[in-house]
Design a protein around this motif. Structure first.
Motif, short mmCIF file in Angstrom:
data_model
loop_
_atom_site.label_atom_id
_atom_site.label_comp_id
_atom_site.label_asym_id
_atom_site.label_seq_id
_atom_site.Cartn_x
_atom_site.Cartn_y
_atom_site.Cartn_z
N VAL A 175 43.15 143.48 95.26
CA VAL A 175 43.43 142.29 94.47
C VAL A 175 43.87 142.65 93.05
O VAL A 175 44.88 142.14 92.54
CB VAL A 175 42.20 141.36 94.43
N SER A 176 43.13 143.56 92.39
CA SER A 176 43.45 143.90 90.99
C SER A 176 44.77 144.65 90.87
O SER A 176 45.58 144.36 89.98
CB SER A 176 42.31 144.71 90.38
N TRP A 177 45.01 145.60 91.77
CA TRP A 177 46.24 146.36 91.69
C TRP A 177 47.45 145.50 92.05
O TRP A 177 48.53 145.65 91.47
CB TRP A 177 46.16 147.60 92.59
N THR A 178 47.29 144.59 93.00
CA THR A 178 48.39 143.68 93.33
C THR A 178 48.69 142.76 92.16
O THR A 178 49.86 142.51 91.83
CB THR A 178 48.04 142.85 94.57
N ALA A 179 47.65 142.23 91.52
CA ALA A 179 47.85 141.37 90.36
C ALA A 179 48.53 142.14 89.23
O ALA A 179 49.39 141.59 88.53
CB ALA A 179 46.51 140.81 89.90
N PHE A 180 48.13 143.39 89.04
CA PHE A 180 48.77 144.22 88.01
C PHE A 180 50.26 144.38 88.30
O PHE A 180 51.10 144.16 87.42
CB PHE A 180 48.10 145.59 87.96
N ALA A 181 50.59 144.75 89.53
CA ALA A 181 51.99 144.99 89.88
C ALA A 181 52.82 143.71 89.75
O ALA A 181 53.94 143.74 89.20
CB ALA A 181 52.08 145.53 91.31
N ALA A 182 52.28 142.60 90.22
CA ALA A 182 53.03 141.35 90.17
C ALA A 182 53.23 140.89 88.73
O ALA A 182 54.33 140.46 88.34
CB ALA A 182 52.29 140.28 90.96
#
Length: 434
Positions: A175-182
């Protein structure tokens, strides 16, 4: 109140009611930042200024004084920096009241930051640190917010991307890494299409050399005493060494950074025993390694370290007490070398060399101590496997740091024993861990 007294003193210094000996630390705001502000208002980045070496989000910090149009540019900037400082204090105070927390982190921020002197308020790094502190303190229960704020911070000044290195395995990481990338992709797309020159900083940053305050700079501080034929010049916005072997030392510094990131990757693969403070401890260690191996250890970098160190020490389960105190000591020595003793550092005399050895030595000690403590706290020791009694959690059971005490490793051990108690040889994984 200690915070109010020390911050009033800092404000008196940046407004020049009180004069601090040495270099004028406010010139970056009144001169450089204000100049960038005028260029940014025209709808473009400072393409012709090689001192613009920051990601596109830095434009928001430079433009922020426009929020206070009734003040001059420098005055508005200092007031906004004070507000960012107050936000960090508020976040730390609120977090310190929870179970398994303590006030030590608050005192690291209250007492540690003013040791840097007026430089703390004369750069936009405190604003970035406020975003990083908010990201880390939200990460335990809101990993999506952690990722989004880390991305926003990284677009202000790259280092907040390191905040994600210690996020617990499983859903929290996804969740955190996806939010960072997006978030990062979206903000970069907007900046790249809306404002010309959003990525010019990459070229300017690549051309930087070895700065006089860096760890690599110590090589030439000593070499100058032995007849090294080189110079100290103001280039790319900082005072750097120019001459024989400078490129080689810069390459070694870059190599050390790569080694540090390799160690962080190895730690990430080996870590199994997460406590509530582990994500913060890992972020602090990563930022320490990044700072210490940098070709440029500017005084304002200590603001990052004091802020993230303060977050760590809010948690009783943190292993970063000694490294954080070493950083606080390094912050005080940094004030002695800049602005007070910067002429000695540039001249390379005995006073300057001693100051840089002490300051950088403290940072090296903090980095090594933090890395050792993080590894010992989270990586299981190798040894003969115990009999299959069910007391030892499976290697993949890690839990999510900062969550309620249902971490998979503790739960598995408790079920096997029929009691729900954690392994007595390990630290409890609950937020109330002592």
């Amino acid at each position: 109140m200690v915070w109010a007294a020390t911050r009033a003193l800092l404000m008196l210094c940046v407004f020049k009611v009180l004069t601090v000996p040495g270099a004028d630390v406010t010139v970056d705001v009144s001169g450089t930042y204000h100049g960038w502000y005028e260029v940014l208002r025209t709808g473009t980045f400072p393409l012709s200024d090689v001192t613009w070496q920051y990601p596109p989000g830095a434009a928001l910090a430079v433009l922020s004084p426009a929020l206070l149009p009734f003040l001059g540019y420098a005055a508005a900037f200092f007031v906004l920096t004070l507000l960012a400082d107050a936000v960090v204090l508020g976040l730390l105070l609120r977090t310190a009241r929870g179970p398994g927390r303590r006030a030590a982190g608050v005192w690291v921020w209250v007492a540690g930051l003013p040791l840097l002197g007026p430089t703390a308020y004369a750069r936009y790094d405190l604003m970035v640190t406020a975003v990083a502190v908010a990201a880390l303190l939200s990460g335990a229960r809101r990993p999506r917010t952690l990722g989004a704020l880390s991305a926003f911070g990284a677009l202000l000044k790259v280092w907040p991307a390191l905040l994600l290195v210690g996020v617990g395995r499983g859903r929290a990481t996804r969740v955190s890494w996806t939010a960072f990338a997006a978030t990062a992709a979206g903000l970069l797309l907007i900046a790249g299409t809306a404002v010309p020159g959003a990525f010019a900083f990459l070229t300017f940053q690549r051309e930087r050399g070895t700065e006089v305050e860096s760890l690599g700079g110590l090589v030439f501080q000593v070499a100058r005493q032995c007849g090294w034929q080189g110079q100290v010049l103001l280039t790319y916005g900082s005072v750097e060494f120019v001459g024989p072997y400078v490129h080689a030392v810069s390459a070694v510094a870059l190599g050390l950074t790569v080694v540090a990131f390799g160690w962080l990757l190895l730690w990430r693969l080996r870590a199994r025993e997460y406590a509530p403070a582990t994500p913060c401890d890992a972020a602090f260690t990563a930022v320490l390694l990044f700072t210490t191996t940098s070709r440029v250890i500017s005084p304002q970098y200590l603001v990052w370290l004091v802020g993230i160190g303060a977050v760590c020490l809010v948690f009783r389960s943190s292993a970063m007490a000694v490294p954080a105190l070493l950083v606080v000591a390094a912050t005080g020595v940094t004030f002695l070398e800049f602005p007070l003793g910067f002429d000695h550092v540039v001249a390379g005399d005995a006073v300057g060399v001693v100051l840089m050895f002490v300051r950088n030595g403290l940072l090296v000690a903090a980095s090594l101590t933090a890395a050792r403590a993080l590894w010992r706290r989270t990586v299981p020791r190798r040894g003969p496997r115990p009999a299959a009694t069910g007391d030892t959690p499976a290697a993949g059971d890690t839990g999510s740091p900062g969550d309620t005490p249902t971490a998979e490793g503790t739960e598995a051990a408790g079920k096997a024993k029929g009691t729900g108690d954690a392994d007595p040889g390990r630290e409890p994984l609950s937020p109330a861990a002592p």
